[in-house]
Design a protein around this motif. Sequence first.
Motif, PDB file in Angstrom:
ATOM      1  N   PHE A  98       0.844  -1.188   0.000  1.00 37.71           N
ATOM      2  CA  PHE A  98       0.000   0.000   0.000  1.00 37.71           C
ATOM      3  C   PHE A  98       0.882   1.242   0.000  1.00 37.71           C
ATOM      4  O   PHE A  98       1.847   1.324   0.764  1.00 37.71           O
ATOM      5  CB  PHE A  98      -0.908   0.002   1.225  1.00 37.71           C
ATOM      6  CG  PHE A  98      -1.782  -1.223   1.285  1.00 37.71           C
ATOM      7  CD1 PHE A  98      -2.952  -1.283   0.545  1.00 37.71           C
ATOM      8  CD2 PHE A  98      -1.423  -2.314   2.057  1.00 37.71           C
ATOM      9  CE1 PHE A  98      -3.758  -2.419   0.575  1.00 37.71           C
ATOM     10  CE2 PHE A  98      -2.218  -3.444   2.098  1.00 37.71           C
ATOM     11  CZ  PHE A  98      -3.386  -3.498   1.357  1.00 37.71           C
ATOM     12  N   LEU A  99       0.541   2.196  -0.875  1.00 36.39           N
ATOM     13  CA  LEU A  99       1.372   3.384  -1.060  1.00 36.39           C
ATOM     14  C   LEU A  99       0.567   4.664  -0.847  1.00 36.39           C
ATOM     15  O   LEU A  99      -0.639   4.710  -1.103  1.00 36.39           O
ATOM     16  CB  LEU A  99       1.952   3.398  -2.470  1.00 36.39           C
ATOM     17  CG  LEU A  99       2.761   2.168  -2.883  1.00 36.39           C
ATOM     18  CD1 LEU A  99       3.044   2.190  -4.361  1.00 36.39           C
ATOM     19  CD2 LEU A  99       4.046   2.090  -2.095  1.00 36.39           C
ATOM     20  N   CYS A 110      -5.929   2.062   5.567  1.00 34.83           N
ATOM     21  CA  CYS A 110      -4.603   2.665   5.769  1.00 34.83           C
ATOM     22  C   CYS A 110      -4.419   3.926   4.934  1.00 34.83           C
ATOM     23  O   CYS A 110      -3.338   4.508   4.927  1.00 34.83           O
ATOM     24  CB  CYS A 110      -3.488   1.654   5.521  1.00 34.83           C
ATOM     25  SG  CYS A 110      -3.268   1.135   3.827  1.00 34.83           S
ATOM     26  N   GLY A 111      -5.463   4.341   4.232  1.00 35.52           N
ATOM     27  CA  GLY A 111      -5.389   5.582   3.465  1.00 35.52           C
ATOM     28  C   GLY A 111      -4.556   5.490   2.205  1.00 35.52           C
ATOM     29  O   GLY A 111      -3.998   6.483   1.748  1.00 35.52           O
ATOM     30  N   ALA A 112      -4.481   4.312   1.616  1.00 37.42           N
ATOM     31  CA  ALA A 112      -3.674   4.124   0.406  1.00 37.42           C
ATOM     32  C   ALA A 112      -4.327   4.791  -0.799  1.00 37.42           C
ATOM     33  O   ALA A 112      -5.548   4.787  -0.937  1.00 37.42           O
ATOM     34  CB  ALA A 112      -3.490   2.637   0.123  1.00 37.42           C
ATOM     35  N   VAL A 113      -3.505   5.353  -1.671  1.00 41.47           N
ATOM     36  CA  VAL A 113      -3.991   5.871  -2.945  1.00 41.47           C
ATOM     37  C   VAL A 113      -3.459   5.030  -4.106  1.00 41.47           C
ATOM     38  O   VAL A 113      -3.920   5.153  -5.231  1.00 41.47           O
ATOM     39  CB  VAL A 113      -3.630   7.361  -3.164  1.00 41.47           C
ATOM     40  CG1 VAL A 113      -4.267   8.224  -2.106  1.00 41.47           C
ATOM     41  CG2 VAL A 113      -2.141   7.572  -3.208  1.00 41.47           C
ATOM     42  N   GLY A 114      -2.494   4.167  -3.806  1.00 41.05           N
ATOM     43  CA  GLY A 114      -1.938   3.274  -4.800  1.00 41.05           C
ATOM     44  C   GLY A 114      -1.624   1.926  -4.178  1.00 41.05           C
ATOM     45  O   GLY A 114      -1.339   1.844  -2.982  1.00 41.05           O
ATOM     46  N   ILE A 115      -1.705   0.881  -4.984  1.00 41.24           N
ATOM     47  CA  ILE A 115      -1.356  -0.456  -4.507  1.00 41.24           C
ATOM     48  C   ILE A 115      -0.535  -1.172  -5.574  1.00 41.24           C
ATOM     49  O   ILE A 115      -0.666  -0.907  -6.767  1.00 41.24           O
ATOM     50  CB  ILE A 115      -2.587  -1.308  -4.132  1.00 41.24           C
ATOM     51  CG1 ILE A 115      -3.557  -1.443  -5.307  1.00 41.24           C
ATOM     52  CG2 ILE A 115      -3.279  -0.746  -2.900  1.00 41.24           C
ATOM     53  CD1 ILE A 115      -4.745  -2.346  -5.031  1.00 41.24           C
ATOM     54  N   ILE A 116       0.319  -2.063  -5.104  1.00 42.51           N
ATOM     55  CA  ILE A 116       1.081  -2.935  -5.990  1.00 42.51           C
ATOM     56  C   ILE A 116       0.789  -4.362  -5.549  1.00 42.51           C
ATOM     57  O   ILE A 116       0.919  -4.693  -4.362  1.00 42.51           O
ATOM     58  CB  ILE A 116       2.586  -2.634  -5.933  1.00 42.51           C
ATOM     59  CG1 ILE A 116       2.847  -1.182  -6.360  1.00 42.51           C
ATOM     60  CG2 ILE A 116       3.356  -3.613  -6.825  1.00 42.51           C
ATOM     61  CD1 ILE A 116       4.272  -0.733  -6.183  1.00 42.51           C
ATOM     62  N   LEU A 117       0.368  -5.175  -6.494  1.00 41.26           N
ATOM     63  CA  LEU A 117       0.008  -6.558  -6.228  1.00 41.26           C
ATOM     64  C   LEU A 117       1.193  -7.455  -6.543  1.00 41.26           C
ATOM     65  O   LEU A 117       1.965  -7.161  -7.458  1.00 41.26           O
ATOM     66  CB  LEU A 117      -1.171  -6.962  -7.122  1.00 41.26           C
ATOM     67  CG  LEU A 117      -2.349  -5.990  -7.194  1.00 41.26           C
ATOM     68  CD1 LEU A 117      -3.308  -6.410  -8.299  1.00 41.26           C
ATOM     69  CD2 LEU A 117      -3.043  -5.892  -5.858  1.00 41.26           C
ATOM     70  N   VAL A 159      -4.151   0.782  -9.101  1.00 38.46           N
ATOM     71  CA  VAL A 159      -3.274  -0.393  -9.159  1.00 38.46           C
ATOM     72  C   VAL A 159      -2.097  -0.009 -10.038  1.00 38.46           C
ATOM     73  O   VAL A 159      -2.247   0.222 -11.228  1.00 38.46           O
ATOM     74  CB  VAL A 159      -4.002  -1.628  -9.726  1.00 38.46           C
ATOM     75  CG1 VAL A 159      -3.039  -2.802  -9.850  1.00 38.46           C
ATOM     76  CG2 VAL A 159      -5.193  -1.995  -8.853  1.00 38.46           C
ATOM     77  N   LEU A 160      -0.921   0.087  -9.443  1.00 33.13           N
ATOM     78  CA  LEU A 160       0.267   0.550 -10.153  1.00 33.13           C
ATOM     79  C   LEU A 160       1.006  -0.570 -10.876  1.00 33.13           C
ATOM     80  O   LEU A 160       1.668  -0.342 -11.881  1.00 33.13           O
ATOM     81  CB  LEU A 160       1.204   1.264  -9.182  1.00 33.13           C
ATOM     82  CG  LEU A 160       0.569   2.464  -8.465  1.00 33.13           C
ATOM     83  CD1 LEU A 160       1.481   2.966  -7.368  1.00 33.13           C
ATOM     84  CD2 LEU A 160       0.245   3.552  -9.455  1.00 33.13           C
ATOM     85  N   ASP A 161       0.901  -1.786 -10.346  1.00 35.51           N
ATOM     86  CA  ASP A 161       1.575  -2.921 -10.977  1.00 35.51           C
ATOM     87  C   ASP A 161       1.078  -4.209 -10.336  1.00 35.51           C
ATOM     88  O   ASP A 161       0.467  -4.204  -9.272  1.00 35.51           O
ATOM     89  CB  ASP A 161       3.096  -2.812 -10.829  1.00 35.51           C
ATOM     90  CG  ASP A 161       3.874  -3.567 -11.911  1.00 35.51           C
ATOM     91  OD1 ASP A 161       3.252  -4.334 -12.680  1.00 35.51           O
ATOM     92  OD2 ASP A 161       5.102  -3.371 -11.986  1.00 35.51           O
TER      93      ASP A 161
END
Length: 156
Positions: free
Chosen positions: A60-61, A95-102, A135-137
């Motif tokens: 989480f980013l 967690c307030g994420a605005v981006g995620i990487i799977l 979803v960034l990647d």
Amino acid sequence: MNTQNNRKEYDGCFPEIKLKYVDGNIKKFKIGSSKDSEEVFREIMDSDTLLLREEFVVIFLNNSSKSLGWHKLSIGGMTGTLVDVRILMATALGCGAVGIILGHNHPSGTLKPSENDKKITSKIIKAGELLDIKVLDHLIITQDDYFSFSDNSILY
């Protein structure tokens, strides 16, 4: 209406829901490439079982692409693992994420994404669009290498 009586009526019927956020001496890191993501996933995933069973992990980013944390969403068998998009998104929101990487591993060693890999990625992207979580990647990790959906322009 007596709220005190209503409270007694519902005591014990509705458990409190909490999202636990563990913050200690954990370094925050910026992810700027798929190689950065791969290194993080290799630290998180259990190297002793990388060739035995699939794990699905989410990083989480924040808005600056700095890590907020990670969550091991599931541990499955030799040929697959369950991904519950609702739990993934609830955790991202919590967690307030605005981006995620799977990221998940392929015990078979194949780097080619399966149709199921593509479908779940698409499903997560659609859920994220509704919640403004990008979803960034999505990385597939094997013992010796990795495959990035983003680097291969199949993040849809």
